[in-house]
Design a protein around this motif. Structure first.
Motif, PDB file in Angstrom:
ATOM      1  N   SER A 123     -33.090  -6.475  30.638  1.00 35.79           N
ATOM      2  CA  SER A 123     -31.978  -6.718  31.556  1.00 35.79           C
ATOM      3  C   SER A 123     -30.685  -7.112  30.846  1.00 35.79           C
ATOM      4  O   SER A 123     -29.615  -7.084  31.456  1.00 35.79           O
ATOM      5  N   VAL A 124     -30.763  -7.486  29.578  1.00 34.72           N
ATOM      6  CA  VAL A 124     -29.552  -7.882  28.856  1.00 34.72           C
ATOM      7  C   VAL A 124     -29.095  -6.817  27.875  1.00 34.72           C
ATOM      8  O   VAL A 124     -28.000  -6.915  27.316  1.00 34.72           O
ATOM      9  N   LYS A 125     -29.922  -5.795  27.674  1.00 31.72           N
ATOM     10  CA  LYS A 125     -29.577  -4.750  26.723  1.00 31.72           C
ATOM     11  C   LYS A 125     -28.287  -4.076  27.152  1.00 31.72           C
ATOM     12  O   LYS A 125     -28.111  -3.722  28.317  1.00 31.72           O
ATOM     13  N   GLY A 126     -27.369  -3.927  26.205  1.00 31.39           N
ATOM     14  CA  GLY A 126     -26.080  -3.323  26.510  1.00 31.39           C
ATOM     15  C   GLY A 126     -25.028  -4.319  26.955  1.00 31.39           C
ATOM     16  O   GLY A 126     -23.840  -3.994  26.997  1.00 31.39           O
ATOM     17  N   ARG A 127     -25.450  -5.531  27.315  1.00 27.51           N
ATOM     18  CA  ARG A 127     -24.493  -6.565  27.718  1.00 27.51           C
ATOM     19  C   ARG A 127     -24.425  -7.698  26.707  1.00 27.51           C
ATOM     20  O   ARG A 127     -23.368  -8.278  26.499  1.00 27.51           O
ATOM     21  N   PHE A 128     -25.568  -8.043  26.101  1.00 29.69           N
ATOM     22  CA  PHE A 128     -25.640  -9.138  25.140  1.00 29.69           C
ATOM     23  C   PHE A 128     -25.785  -8.564  23.741  1.00 29.69           C
ATOM     24  O   PHE A 128     -26.437  -7.529  23.530  1.00 29.69           O
ATOM     25  N   THR A 129     -25.196  -9.257  22.769  1.00 29.90           N
ATOM     26  CA  THR A 129     -25.325  -8.861  21.369  1.00 29.90           C
ATOM     27  C   THR A 129     -25.675 -10.088  20.540  1.00 29.90           C
ATOM     28  O   THR A 129     -24.963 -11.092  20.592  1.00 29.90           O
ATOM     29  N   ILE A 130     -26.762  -9.982  19.800  1.00 31.19           N
ATOM     30  CA  ILE A 130     -27.164 -11.073  18.912  1.00 31.19           C
ATOM     31  C   ILE A 130     -26.722 -10.733  17.496  1.00 31.19           C
ATOM     32  O   ILE A 130     -26.751  -9.567  17.079  1.00 31.19           O
ATOM     33  N   SER A 131     -26.278 -11.742  16.770  1.00 29.85           N
ATOM     34  CA  SER A 131     -25.865 -11.543  15.385  1.00 29.85           C
ATOM     35  C   SER A 131     -26.091 -12.833  14.630  1.00 29.85           C
ATOM     36  O   SER A 131     -26.369 -13.877  15.229  1.00 29.85           O
ATOM     37  N   ARG A 132     -25.967 -12.764  13.309  1.00 32.27           N
ATOM     38  CA  ARG A 132     -26.177 -13.981  12.534  1.00 32.27           C
ATOM     39  C   ARG A 132     -25.298 -13.980  11.301  1.00 32.27           C
ATOM     40  O   ARG A 132     -24.950 -12.913  10.773  1.00 32.27           O
ATOM     41  N   ASP A 133     -24.977 -15.187  10.867  1.00 29.65           N
ATOM     42  CA  ASP A 133     -24.253 -15.415   9.626  1.00 29.65           C
ATOM     43  C   ASP A 133     -25.169 -16.257   8.759  1.00 29.65           C
ATOM     44  O   ASP A 133     -25.269 -17.476   8.955  1.00 29.65           O
ATOM     45  N   ASN A 134     -25.868 -15.609   7.848  1.00 31.24           N
ATOM     46  CA  ASN A 134     -26.854 -16.331   7.043  1.00 31.24           C
ATOM     47  C   ASN A 134     -26.218 -17.402   6.159  1.00 31.24           C
ATOM     48  O   ASN A 134     -26.821 -18.440   5.912  1.00 31.24           O
ATOM     49  N   ALA A 135     -25.021 -17.142   5.703  1.00 27.31           N
ATOM     50  CA  ALA A 135     -24.340 -18.128   4.854  1.00 27.31           C
ATOM     51  C   ALA A 135     -24.055 -19.415   5.613  1.00 27.31           C
ATOM     52  O   ALA A 135     -24.030 -20.500   5.032  1.00 27.31           O
ATOM     53  N   GLU A 136     -23.831 -19.291   6.927  1.00 28.54           N
ATOM     54  CA  GLU A 136     -23.531 -20.452   7.761  1.00 28.54           C
ATOM     55  C   GLU A 136     -24.751 -20.923   8.555  1.00 28.54           C
ATOM     56  O   GLU A 136     -24.629 -21.852   9.362  1.00 28.54           O
ATOM     57  N   ASN A 137     -25.901 -20.270   8.334  1.00 30.41           N
ATOM     58  CA  ASN A 137     -27.124 -20.615   9.072  1.00 30.41           C
ATOM     59  C   ASN A 137     -26.879 -20.652  10.575  1.00 30.41           C
ATOM     60  O   ASN A 137     -27.342 -21.570  11.278  1.00 30.41           O
ATOM     61  N   THR A 138     -26.160 -19.666  11.056  1.00 31.01           N
ATOM     62  CA  THR A 138     -25.776 -19.634  12.465  1.00 31.01           C
ATOM     63  C   THR A 138     -26.138 -18.289  13.081  1.00 31.01           C
ATOM     64  O   THR A 138     -25.936 -17.242  12.458  1.00 31.01           O
ATOM     65  N   VAL A 139     -26.679 -18.361  14.275  1.00 25.76           N
ATOM     66  CA  VAL A 139     -26.971 -17.167  15.066  1.00 25.76           C
ATOM     67  C   VAL A 139     -26.137 -17.224  16.337  1.00 25.76           C
ATOM     68  O   VAL A 139     -26.006 -18.288  16.955  1.00 25.76           O
ATOM     69  N   TYR A 140     -25.566 -16.086  16.688  1.00 30.18           N
ATOM     70  CA  TYR A 140     -24.707 -16.007  17.857  1.00 30.18           C
ATOM     71  C   TYR A 140     -25.340 -15.121  18.930  1.00 30.18           C
ATOM     72  O   TYR A 140     -26.085 -14.189  18.626  1.00 30.18           O
ATOM     73  N   LEU A 141     -24.996 -15.407  20.171  1.00 22.30           N
ATOM     74  CA  LEU A 141     -25.355 -14.523  21.269  1.00 22.30           C
ATOM     75  C   LEU A 141     -24.082 -14.280  22.076  1.00 22.30           C
ATOM     76  O   LEU A 141     -23.616 -15.172  22.787  1.00 22.30           O
ATOM     77  N   GLN A 142     -23.512 -13.097  21.888  1.00 23.91           N
ATOM     78  CA  GLN A 142     -22.333 -12.704  22.659  1.00 23.91           C
ATOM     79  C   GLN A 142     -22.808 -12.126  23.978  1.00 23.91           C
ATOM     80  O   GLN A 142     -23.560 -11.142  24.003  1.00 23.91           O
ATOM     81  N   MET A 143     -22.365 -12.730  25.063  1.00 27.14           N
ATOM     82  CA  MET A 143     -22.815 -12.322  26.389  1.00 27.14           C
ATOM     83  C   MET A 143     -21.620 -11.797  27.175  1.00 27.14           C
ATOM     84  O   MET A 143     -20.691 -12.553  27.479  1.00 27.14           O
ATOM     85  N   ASN A 144     -21.639 -10.522  27.465  1.00 27.53           N
ATOM     86  CA  ASN A 144     -20.588  -9.874  28.243  1.00 27.53           C
ATOM     87  C   ASN A 144     -21.152  -9.398  29.581  1.00 27.53           C
ATOM     88  O   ASN A 144     -22.360  -9.265  29.742  1.00 27.53           O
ATOM     89  N   GLY A 145     -20.270  -9.150  30.519  1.00 30.01           N
ATOM     90  CA  GLY A 145     -20.724  -8.670  31.816  1.00 30.01           C
ATOM     91  C   GLY A 145     -21.708  -9.597  32.485  1.00 30.01           C
ATOM     92  O   GLY A 145     -22.699  -9.160  33.071  1.00 30.01           O
ATOM     93  N   LEU A 146     -21.437 -10.884  32.416  1.00 35.51           N
ATOM     94  CA  LEU A 146     -22.393 -11.863  32.934  1.00 35.51           C
ATOM     95  C   LEU A 146     -22.573 -11.730  34.439  1.00 35.51           C
ATOM     96  O   LEU A 146     -21.630 -11.398  35.175  1.00 35.51           O
ATOM     97  N   LYS A 147     -23.800 -11.989  34.867  1.00 34.36           N
ATOM     98  CA  LYS A 147     -24.175 -11.898  36.278  1.00 34.36           C
ATOM     99  C   LYS A 147     -24.733 -13.241  36.729  1.00 34.36           C
ATOM    100  O   LYS A 147     -25.234 -14.019  35.903  1.00 34.36           O
ATOM    101  N   PRO A 148     -24.689 -13.522  38.024  1.00 29.79           N
ATOM    102  CA  PRO A 148     -25.287 -14.789  38.504  1.00 29.79           C
ATOM    103  C   PRO A 148     -26.744 -14.944  38.074  1.00 29.79           C
ATOM    104  O   PRO A 148     -27.190 -16.072  37.837  1.00 29.79           O
TER     105      PRO A 148
END
Length: 122
Positions: free
Chosen positions: A62-87
């Motif tokens: 249900s999130v495919k195409g709307r959410f994007t996961i990525s990571r910055d290994n140098a900063e030990n950080t993982v992101y979740l970009q969430m677009n087109g959010l729904k209730p």
């Protein structure tokens, strides 16, 4: 031990965007796979997305195409970009970590953050 701290949640209108962050500290070599789960009131915790250290990713349908996961290994950080959010995306979002693989079961993950609330209004 690995400590995970999420941030970036908030209140947004339907169609809007948020970017969640998960910062890992401690024995980060044990957190080669990081996942996002979410739990809405009265519902079970469900898998959202996961990423390995080398960049392999997996998304729940249900999130495919709307959410994007990525990571910055140098900063030990993982992101979740969430677009087109729904209730229906309203939930507490948790990041979780383990060593290796891309499991979708919450039982496979060894470390968990405290969660960040995402609320999407219609």
């Amino acid at each position: 031990q690995v400590q995970l701290v999420e941030s970036g949640g908030g209140l947004v209108q339907a169609g809007g965007s948020l970017r969640l962050s998960c910062v890992a500290s401690g024995r980060t070599r044990s957190s080669t796979t990081v996942a996002w789960f979410r739990q809405a009131p009265g519902q079970e915790r469900e898998f959202v997305s996961a990423i390995t250290r080398t960049g392999d990713v997996l998304y729940e349908g249900s999130v495919k195409g709307r959410f994007t996961i990525s990571r910055d290994n140098a900063e030990n950080t993982v992101y979740l970009q969430m677009n087109g959010l729904k209730p229906d995306d309203t939930a507490i979002y948790y990041c979780a970590a383990k060593t290796g693989g891309l499991p979708q079961s919450s039982r496979a993950y060894d470390y968990w953050g405290q969660g960040t609330q995402v609320t999407v209004t219609s």
